[in-house]
Design a protein around this motif. Structure first.
Motif, PDB file in Angstrom:
ATOM      1  N   LEU A  66      39.655  27.339  52.477  1.00 52.26           N
ATOM      2  CA  LEU A  66      40.212  28.240  51.470  1.00 52.26           C
ATOM      3  C   LEU A  66      41.130  29.245  52.142  1.00 52.26           C
ATOM      4  O   LEU A  66      40.781  29.830  53.169  1.00 52.26           O
ATOM      5  CB  LEU A  66      39.082  28.982  50.746  1.00 52.26           C
ATOM      6  N   ARG A  67      42.311  29.448  51.557  1.00 52.13           N
ATOM      7  CA  ARG A  67      43.247  30.442  52.059  1.00 52.13           C
ATOM      8  C   ARG A  67      43.482  31.505  50.982  1.00 52.13           C
ATOM      9  O   ARG A  67      43.623  31.185  49.805  1.00 52.13           O
ATOM     10  CB  ARG A  67      44.590  29.796  52.422  1.00 52.13           C
ATOM     11  N   VAL A  68      43.509  32.769  51.399  1.00 49.51           N
ATOM     12  CA  VAL A  68      43.716  33.869  50.463  1.00 49.51           C
ATOM     13  C   VAL A  68      44.746  34.839  51.023  1.00 49.51           C
ATOM     14  O   VAL A  68      44.601  35.337  52.141  1.00 49.51           O
ATOM     15  CB  VAL A  68      42.397  34.636  50.193  1.00 49.51           C
ATOM     16  N   ASN A  69      45.782  35.076  50.239  1.00 50.35           N
ATOM     17  CA  ASN A  69      46.750  36.132  50.560  1.00 50.35           C
ATOM     18  C   ASN A  69      46.302  37.370  49.786  1.00 50.35           C
ATOM     19  O   ASN A  69      46.600  37.522  48.597  1.00 50.35           O
ATOM     20  CB  ASN A  69      48.164  35.704  50.152  1.00 50.35           C
ATOM     21  N   TRP A  70      45.572  38.244  50.437  1.00 54.95           N
ATOM     22  CA  TRP A  70      44.934  39.357  49.743  1.00 54.95           C
ATOM     23  C   TRP A  70      45.938  40.347  49.160  1.00 54.95           C
ATOM     24  O   TRP A  70      45.736  40.863  48.053  1.00 54.95           O
ATOM     25  CB  TRP A  70      43.973  40.073  50.691  1.00 54.95           C
ATOM     26  N   THR A  71      46.977  40.620  49.858  1.00 51.32           N
ATOM     27  CA  THR A  71      47.985  41.557  49.342  1.00 51.32           C
ATOM     28  C   THR A  71      48.559  41.052  48.033  1.00 51.32           C
ATOM     29  O   THR A  71      48.715  41.802  47.059  1.00 51.32           O
ATOM     30  CB  THR A  71      49.114  41.748  50.370  1.00 51.32           C
ATOM     31  N   GLN A  72      48.851  39.759  47.986  1.00 47.21           N
ATOM     32  CA  GLN A  72      49.392  39.169  46.761  1.00 47.21           C
ATOM     33  C   GLN A  72      48.323  39.061  45.679  1.00 47.21           C
ATOM     34  O   GLN A  72      48.584  39.286  44.496  1.00 47.21           O
ATOM     35  CB  GLN A  72      49.976  37.795  47.070  1.00 47.21           C
ATOM     36  N   LEU A  73      47.082  38.727  46.077  1.00 47.18           N
ATOM     37  CA  LEU A  73      45.994  38.582  45.105  1.00 47.18           C
ATOM     38  C   LEU A  73      45.740  39.872  44.341  1.00 47.18           C
ATOM     39  O   LEU A  73      45.475  39.850  43.138  1.00 47.18           O
ATOM     40  CB  LEU A  73      44.711  38.137  45.818  1.00 47.18           C
ATOM     41  N   LEU A  74      45.845  41.002  45.032  1.00 49.76           N
ATOM     42  CA  LEU A  74      45.563  42.288  44.411  1.00 49.76           C
ATOM     43  C   LEU A  74      46.804  42.939  43.813  1.00 49.76           C
ATOM     44  O   LEU A  74      46.744  44.076  43.353  1.00 49.76           O
ATOM     45  CB  LEU A  74      44.924  43.227  45.437  1.00 49.76           C
TER      46      LEU A  74
END
Length: 361
Positions: free
Chosen positions: A53-61
């Protein structure tokens, strides 16, 4: 092999993302639970044992989270779906027999505790607990709403009622209302949830009665889903933390239909499926209502729990348990044994009677 990760790649516990990763002989199943926006779970099946799983946290929030969550490598994904827990309704019947609805609890407007406090890597359990961000009625002053998550490493059956049968390809979610003050004298609650599927995948709702009623007698099993995934539950909820059969509360689904409304904001759903939700992907909605006609199921103990199983493939089906098999063996076998013994006694008595006479020459 099953593992749990909390907010992978992010140290801030003000938001919740729980990644359950189950590695099989030739595949990997990903369950991504989150309370960013409306609480939801993303289910992704891959044909690789090393998919991640990959998460771009800045974009997610950010206000535009589309593309912030993906599986690497993308080519390994064979199927994906999501379940979003959108709203809780509360209503009661007025003296005119009309239903009186109180202001809706929109779960995307709830404030959620850190899941990291409840995460148990050994038992593979975690809990999302929340209260409304604004609570004018004060109903949640001493209460809360929660979604309890359980992952499984093997097939088996839960101990507590409703004793759901599960496989390694499934996970359990338990919806809990505890200590919430009803806004009416005979309030009933309804949980609304939505399912996101690829266009062309047909969602169906079916009800079946188990052939094995050892665990929850006369209870029907209900499942919603397609040939690729399912959401399954038994048509009962419970009004106690240590449920017994007498604590059961009536539970009824109110149809499964295509949703023509906009899906409430769910960070992980928009982050994974992008802007195609509602066009490239279809949304089906269902309401689960709790309580009898008098609405006293929750009123007495102010506790409600409802469990459902979700996973890939077909839902597990009950078979005859050893207890039921033994009961059937006794019930059906005893008459047969008595018949055989009786026949033998009659034949023996007849032979003995005839043997007292000498043959006539």
């Amino acid at each position: 092999q099953v593992s749990m990760q909390y907010n992978p790649g992010w140290n801030d516990s003000s938001v919740n993302l729980l990644h359950v990763r189950a590695v099989g002989p030739a595949d990997t199943l990903h369950y991504v639970w989150s309370s960013i926006g409306a609480p939801a779970v993303l289910l992704v099946a891959t044909a690789s044992r090393s998919s991640t799983l990959r998460v771009n946290w800045t974009q997610l929030l950010s206000p535009a989270p589309a593309g912030a969550i993906w599986i690497d490598p993308p080519s390994s994904v064979v199927y994906s779906t999501a379940v979003v827990f959108t709203k809780v309704f509360e209503y009661s019947e007025a003296k005119t027999l009309e239903e009186l609805f109180y202001p809706t609890y929109d779960l995307s407007d709830f404030a959620w505790d850190s899941v990291n406090r409840t995460l148990n890597h050994t038992a593979l359990t975690a809990e999302f607990t929340g209260i409304p961000a604004t609570d004018p009625s004060g109903s949640f002053s001493n209460g809360s709403l929660a979604f309890r998550v359980t992952a499984y490493e093997a097939s088996g059956r839960d101990g507590p009622l409703p004793s759901l049968l599960h496989t390694a390809n499934s996970s359990k979610v338990e919806f809990v209302l505890a200590g919430v003050v009803p806004r009416g004298n005979s309030s009933r609650f309804v949980l609304e949830l939505a399912m996101v599927e690829e266009t062309g995948v047909v969602q169906k709702l079916r009800s079946t009665r188990s052939i094995d009623d050892e665990y929850t007698p006369t209870i029907f099993e209900v499942s919603a889903g397609s040939t690729l995934s399912f959401l399954q539950w038994k048509a009962t909820a419970y009004g106690s933390q240590t449920p017994r059969r007498e604590d059961s509360i009536q539970c009824r689904p109110r149809g499964l239909q295509a949703a023509n409304w906009t899906l409430p904001v769910s960070g992980i759903v928009h982050a994974y499926f992008g802007e195609g939700v509602g066009s490239t992907y279809t949304i089906s909605a269902i309401n689960i209502s709790f309580g009898g006609e008098d609405g006293k199921g929750y009123q007495e103990k102010r506790y409600l729990s409802w469990s459902a199983l979700l996973g890939f493939g077909q839902p597990p089906e009950d078979t005859f348990s050893p207890l039921v098999i033994s009961i059937m063996a006794v019930a059906l076998g005893t008459p047969v044994v008595m018949l055989l013994v009786g026949s033998c006694v009659v034949l023996f008595a007849q032979r003995k009677r005839y043997s007292e006479y000498e043959p006539i020459n």
